[in-house]
Design an enzyme around this catalytic site. Structure first.
Site, PDB file in Angstrom:
ATOM      1  N   ASP A   9      -3.843  12.506  -7.102  1.00 18.01           N
ATOM      2  CA  ASP A   9      -3.197  11.461  -7.878  1.00 18.01           C
ATOM      3  C   ASP A   9      -4.117  10.239  -7.825  1.00 18.01           C
ATOM      4  O   ASP A   9      -5.047  10.182  -7.021  1.00 18.01           O
ATOM      5  CB  ASP A   9      -1.825  11.156  -7.262  1.00 18.01           C
ATOM      6  CG  ASP A   9      -1.107  10.022  -7.969  1.00 18.01           C
ATOM      7  OD1 ASP A   9      -1.020  10.046  -9.206  1.00 18.01           O
ATOM      8  OD2 ASP A   9      -0.668   9.092  -7.265  1.00 18.01           O
ATOM      9  N   ASP A  11      -3.044   6.285  -8.854  1.00 23.12           N
ATOM     10  CA  ASP A  11      -2.360   5.070  -8.412  1.00 23.12           C
ATOM     11  C   ASP A  11      -1.546   5.353  -7.152  1.00 23.12           C
ATOM     12  O   ASP A  11      -0.689   6.238  -7.149  1.00 23.12           O
ATOM     13  CB  ASP A  11      -1.427   4.549  -9.503  1.00 23.12           C
ATOM     14  CG  ASP A  11      -2.156   4.180 -10.777  1.00 23.12           C
ATOM     15  OD1 ASP A  11      -2.211   2.993 -11.095  1.00 23.12           O
ATOM     16  OD2 ASP A  11      -2.685   5.094 -11.450  1.00 23.12           O
ATOM     17  N   ASP A 172       1.071  10.831  -3.401  1.00 26.16           N
ATOM     18  CA  ASP A 172       1.807   9.831  -2.627  1.00 26.16           C
ATOM     19  C   ASP A 172       3.284   9.765  -2.989  1.00 26.16           C
ATOM     20  O   ASP A 172       3.966   8.819  -2.590  1.00 26.16           O
ATOM     21  CB  ASP A 172       1.192   8.442  -2.857  1.00 26.16           C
ATOM     22  CG  ASP A 172       1.412   7.949  -4.291  1.00 26.16           C
ATOM     23  OD1 ASP A 172       1.042   8.686  -5.238  1.00 26.16           O
ATOM     24  OD2 ASP A 172       1.960   6.858  -4.472  1.00 26.16           O
TER      25      ASP A 172
END
Length: 229
Positions: A9, A11, A172
């Protein structure tokens, strides 16, 4: 564990981008004569793409949907502001650059799978100096569906030339974990990113790591033999 490729990922995983996103959100809200938001609130709105970020910022709720006319106006304003702000305030999390270098040196194929639109993803990777690490980049509008749908993860594996079971997704959020699981890709989660206000420890996944460098060390230690790209 026999891993040939690592999917990331963006961001909240590689870069702390909320300062950029919040700056564009608040510029949009000022232009619309609406109250501004603090960065912590904006962070809880990140994860399901720019469209949802704008709806959430306009309505003040995770599931809210703004009036269509207001959304269309706000959407154009936000994109115009973010195009200029993108990357100005973004910061690396600890261990990211070292982790990417370790993965690359060990011979793993690397990809980014993000819900950020393509028009912003490439420039952010370039401005951050890490674009060279990734042979595949999948944005939130690259295909017809975005995470938590598994399609972007599956397409990234296909383009890398690896089976889903031979890849590892590092993210995240629940968004990342759900997309990876549905694609049949193991998923490890980091604790410092954006999980829409939920504690990451409560998110089902295949493992937790503290930094990307720790993840690289762990993957290399668990490999049965040298990576064959």
């Amino acid at each position: 564990m026999s891993i040939r490729a690592i999917l990331f990922d963006l961001d909240g995983t590689l870069l702390h981008t909320v300062p950029d996103l919040a700056a564009a959100v608040n510029a949009m809200l000022r232009d619309l004569s609406l109250p501004e938001l603090d960065e912590h609130t904006v962070a809880t709105y990140v994860g399901k793409g720019a469209e949802n970020l704008i709806h959430r910022s306009l309505t003040g709720t995770l599931d809210g949907r703004a009036d269509a006319a207001l959304f269309d106006k706000a959407n154009a304003i936000w994109h115009a502001h973010y195009e200029h702000i993108n990357g100005q305030h973004a910061e690396f999390y600890g261990g990211v650059r070292e982790g990417l270098a370790a993965f690359q040196q060990a011979g793993f194929k690397l990809a980014v799978v993000t819900n950020k639109p393509e028009r912003f993803t490439g420039p952010l990777l370039e401005r951050s100096g890490i674009a060279e690490y990734f042979s595949v980049v999948v944005g939130g509008d690259t295909y017809e569906r975005k995470k938590p749908d598994p399609l972007p993860v599956l397409k990234a594996c296909e383009r890398l030339g690896v089976a889903p079971a031979d890849a590892l997704f590092i993210g995240d959020s629940l968004n990342d974990a759900q997309a990876a699981k549905a694609a049949g890709v193991p998923c490890w989660l980091l604790p410092y990113g954006y999980n829409e206000g939920r504690p990451i420890q409560s998110t089902p996944c295949d493992g937790h790591i503290d930094t990307l460098l720790q993840a690289a060390d762990r993957v290399r230690a668990q490999q049965p033999s040298q990576v064959n790209p």
